[in-house]
Design an enzyme around this catalytic site. Structure first.
Site, PDB file in Angstrom:
ATOM      1  N   ASN A   1      -4.063-116.677 -20.025  1.00  0.00           N
ATOM      2  CA  ASN A   1      -4.440-116.491 -18.618  1.00  0.00           C
ATOM      3  C   ASN A   1      -5.886-116.883 -18.391  1.00  0.00           C
ATOM      4  OD1 ASN A   1      -6.253-114.117 -17.456  1.00  0.00           O
ATOM      5  ND2 ASN A   1      -5.451-113.427 -19.434  1.00  0.00           N
TER       6      ASN A   1
ATOM      7  N   PHE B   1     -10.586-112.583 -12.683  1.00  0.00           N
ATOM      8  CA  PHE B   1     -10.859-111.355 -11.906  1.00  0.00           C
ATOM      9  C   PHE B   1     -10.463-111.505 -10.433  1.00  0.00           C
ATOM     10  CE2 PHE B   1     -14.678-109.871 -14.762  1.00  0.00           C
ATOM     11  CZ  PHE B   1     -13.791-109.589 -15.771  1.00  0.00           C
TER      12      PHE B   1
ATOM     13  N   SER C   1     -14.135-110.463 -20.825  1.00  0.00           N
ATOM     14  CA  SER C   1     -13.152-111.423 -20.314  1.00  0.00           C
ATOM     15  C   SER C   1     -13.716-112.825 -20.464  1.00  0.00           C
ATOM     16  CB  SER C   1     -12.852-111.142 -18.845  1.00  0.00           C
ATOM     17  OG  SER C   1     -12.024-110.017 -18.756  1.00  0.00           O
TER      18      SER C   1
ATOM     19  N   ASN D   1     -12.930-115.441 -18.778  1.00  0.00           N
ATOM     20  CA  ASN D   1     -12.738-116.292 -17.598  1.00  0.00           C
ATOM     21  C   ASN D   1     -13.801-116.133 -16.519  1.00  0.00           C
ATOM     22  OD1 ASN D   1     -10.287-117.312 -18.706  1.00  0.00           O
ATOM     23  ND2 ASN D   1      -9.352-115.343 -18.195  1.00  0.00           N
ATOM     24  N   THR D   2     -14.830-115.358 -16.798  1.00  0.00           N
ATOM     25  CA  THR D   2     -15.988-115.286 -15.895  1.00  0.00           C
ATOM     26  C   THR D   2     -17.167-115.859 -16.675  1.00  0.00           C
ATOM     27  OG1 THR D   2     -15.161-113.346 -14.721  1.00  0.00           O
ATOM     28  CG2 THR D   2     -17.528-113.720 -14.618  1.00  0.00           C
TER      29      THR D   2
ATOM     30  N   LYS E   1     -15.425-102.392 -23.288  1.00  0.00           N
ATOM     31  CA  LYS E   1     -14.326-103.264 -23.738  1.00  0.00           C
ATOM     32  C   LYS E   1     -14.887-104.555 -24.321  1.00  0.00           C
ATOM     33  CE  LYS E   1      -9.841-105.149 -22.591  1.00  0.00           C
ATOM     34  NZ  LYS E   1      -8.706-105.145 -21.682  1.00  0.00           N
TER      35      LYS E   1
ATOM     36  N   ASN F   1     -10.095-107.503 -25.903  1.00  0.00           N
ATOM     37  CA  ASN F   1      -9.653-108.356 -24.815  1.00  0.00           C
ATOM     38  C   ASN F   1      -8.891-109.566 -25.400  1.00  0.00           C
ATOM     39  OD1 ASN F   1      -9.610-109.569 -22.152  1.00  0.00           O
ATOM     40  ND2 ASN F   1     -11.396-108.306 -21.702  1.00  0.00           N
TER      41      ASN F   1
HETATM   42  C1  FMN Z   1      -2.693-111.929 -17.177  1.00  0.00           C
HETATM   43  C2  FMN Z   1      -3.716-111.051 -17.847  1.00  0.00           C
HETATM   44  C3  FMN Z   1      -4.775-110.552 -17.096  1.00  0.00           C
HETATM   45  C4  FMN Z   1      -5.723-109.738 -17.695  1.00  0.00           C
HETATM   46  N1  FMN Z   1      -6.750-109.242 -16.935  1.00  0.00           N
HETATM   47  C5  FMN Z   1      -7.661-108.416 -17.498  1.00  0.00           C
HETATM   48  C6  FMN Z   1      -8.697-107.844 -16.727  1.00  0.00           C
HETATM   49  O1  FMN Z   1      -8.783-108.044 -15.511  1.00  0.00           O
HETATM   50  N2  FMN Z   1      -9.596-107.049 -17.361  1.00  0.00           N
HETATM   51  C7  FMN Z   1      -9.525-106.774 -18.704  1.00  0.00           C
HETATM   52  O2  FMN Z   1     -10.359-106.028 -19.224  1.00  0.00           O
HETATM   53  N3  FMN Z   1      -8.537-107.282 -19.464  1.00  0.00           N
HETATM   54  C8  FMN Z   1      -7.606-108.086 -18.892  1.00  0.00           C
HETATM   55  N4  FMN Z   1      -6.602-108.602 -19.659  1.00  0.00           N
HETATM   56  C9  FMN Z   1      -6.584-108.310 -21.110  1.00  0.00           C
HETATM   57  C10 FMN Z   1      -5.659-107.145 -21.453  1.00  0.00           C
HETATM   58  O3  FMN Z   1      -6.089-105.964 -20.861  1.00  0.00           O
HETATM   59  C11 FMN Z   1      -5.588-106.964 -22.990  1.00  0.00           C
HETATM   60  O4  FMN Z   1      -6.883-106.605 -23.454  1.00  0.00           O
HETATM   61  C12 FMN Z   1      -5.152-108.221 -23.712  1.00  0.00           C
HETATM   62  O5  FMN Z   1      -4.123-108.871 -22.998  1.00  0.00           O
HETATM   63  C13 FMN Z   1      -4.643-107.927 -25.128  1.00  0.00           C
HETATM   64  O6  FMN Z   1      -3.537-107.062 -25.106  1.00  0.00           O
HETATM   65  P1  FMN Z   1      -2.004-107.577 -25.237  1.00  0.00           P
HETATM   66  O7  FMN Z   1      -1.938-108.478 -26.415  1.00  0.00           O
HETATM   67  O8  FMN Z   1      -1.191-106.335 -25.330  1.00  0.00           O
HETATM   68  O9  FMN Z   1      -1.734-108.326 -23.972  1.00  0.00           O
HETATM   69  C14 FMN Z   1      -5.621-109.432 -19.081  1.00  0.00           C
HETATM   70  C15 FMN Z   1      -4.549-109.922 -19.828  1.00  0.00           C
HETATM   71  C16 FMN Z   1      -3.588-110.727 -19.222  1.00  0.00           C
HETATM   72  C17 FMN Z   1      -2.439-111.242 -20.059  1.00  0.00           C
END
Ligand code: FMN
Length: 336
Positions: free
Chosen positions: A111, A115, A175, A177-178, A217, A246
């Protein structure tokens, strides 16, 4: 189970449409008889972390419900906590679409949402409207167009707005992406951020008579020395917890597969190994009294068990929930 069928159907449409449709459906059915379709009654497995008693240690990771629209629905599925956000002070659209990609062969997602959210005031309205007893973490960040040197003021603004309504606050500096956000993980920028937020926390705790813990985080793309440095700063400032991790910028486990070259953060199965390495190093370098919320790559009960064995106090899921549905929450809770 009907919910399993619905979840399989959602895999057939585009990832962002599936996400929006799900959230819309959950938002409109929470606290109605339709909730019966996804409600799960799980045994209580209480755990006390950061001074909060969670009904079970399995939470929803940040990013799925950025604006806190479906908190009650996720609560009724059995999540022990729901982390909403990342929220920024002002609303922002995020990156152009497409920005969300599934790599099905590996149970993974890439992704670069950036934000996308409706801003902190809107989130507060939704937090006030919550009807359930759900434990809510609010994940805060900075707007894309706020210069990095002014980034701290965005975190402070979000913190002040959400403090009264959050059970804990997650400070997201990881993150991918910022642009520039991850540089807050290092040196004097990190030191200054944590020092300032702790002062604001003390002030707000005093004002409200309520102590809301702060968790940091972090990214999986850190080497050992960087993790040790973060652990020292977190310990020095008496931060209340760390969320690891993350999404990753690495692509080693998905090379050659469709979408693997898309830019953004990779989550799901291929993240498990590096997220666990960070968890392990962090657990060894962090003051033992500071808890860790472990996230990254949990697709099964065994993956969650491994995180607890390494030293996780709570776990969170995102991609595993997308591929496996609410059943994964139940399976993990039952196994504990
Ligand atoms: C589509 C998407 C959007 C996400 N948006 C955020 C976010 O806004 N803030 C954040 O701290 N992590 C965000 N994450 C990261 C997740 O909270 C998590 O840390 C990461 O996906 C790893 O966990 P997983 O393997 O169970 O997905 C996002 C993940 C995905 C897939």
């Amino acid at each position: 189970m009907l919910i399993d069928i619905a979840q399989k159907c959602l895999q057939l449409i585009g990832p962002e449409s599936a996400h929006d449709l799900t959230l819309h459906g959950l938002k409109n059915t929470a606290n109605t008889p339709v909730e019966w379709f996804y409600r799960q009654s799980l045994p209580s497995k209480p755990v006390s972390v950061m001074g909060i008693t969670f009904p079970n240690p399995v939470g929803l990771a940040a990013g799925l419900d950025k604006d806190g629209e479906a908190i009650d629905a996720f609560h009724s599925m059995g999540f022990g906590h729901i982390e909403v956000g990342t929220v920024t002070p002002r609303p922002q659209p995020g990156n152009p679409k497409p920005r969300l990609f599934r790599i099905r062969e590996k149970n993974a997602i890439i992704n670069r949402m950036g934000f996308n959210n409706l801003g902190v005031n809107n989130l507060v309205t939704n937090l006030k409207a919550k009807e359930s007893t759900a434990i809510v973490g609010v994940n805060i960040g900075k707007n894309r167009d706020t210069a990095l040197e002014n980034g701290i003021s965005d975190y402070i603004q979000c913190m002040r707005e959400v403090y009264k309504y959050a059970n804990y606050i997650a400070v997201n500096i990881s993150s991918p992406n910022t642009p520039g956000l991850r540089s807050l993980q290092y040196g004097s920028l990190l030191d200054k951020l944590l020092e300032t937020l702790k002062l604001v926390q003390i002030e707000l705790a005093d004002q409200t008579n309520r102590y809301v813990p702060l968790a940091l985080k972090i990214a999986p793309d850190l080497d050992k020395n960087e993790i040790i440095s973060i652990a020292k700063v977190v310990t020095r400032h008496n931060f209340d917890g760390v969320i690891a991790t993350n999404t990753t910028l690495r692509r080693n486990d998905v090379e050659g597969l469709q979408h693997s070259n898309e830019s953004g953060g990779l989550s799901g199965g291929p993240l498990l190994k590096s997220a666990n390495e960070v968890l392990d190093c962090l657990r060894q370098s962090l003051n033992p009294s500071i808890p860790i919320i472990a996230v990254g790559g949990i697709m099964s009960v065994a993956d969650a068990e491994k995180k607890f064995a390494i030293g996780a106090d709570l776990v969170q899921i995102y991609t595993g929930f997308v591929y496996k549905g609410p059943r994964l929450i139940k399976d993990i809770v039952l196994s504990i």
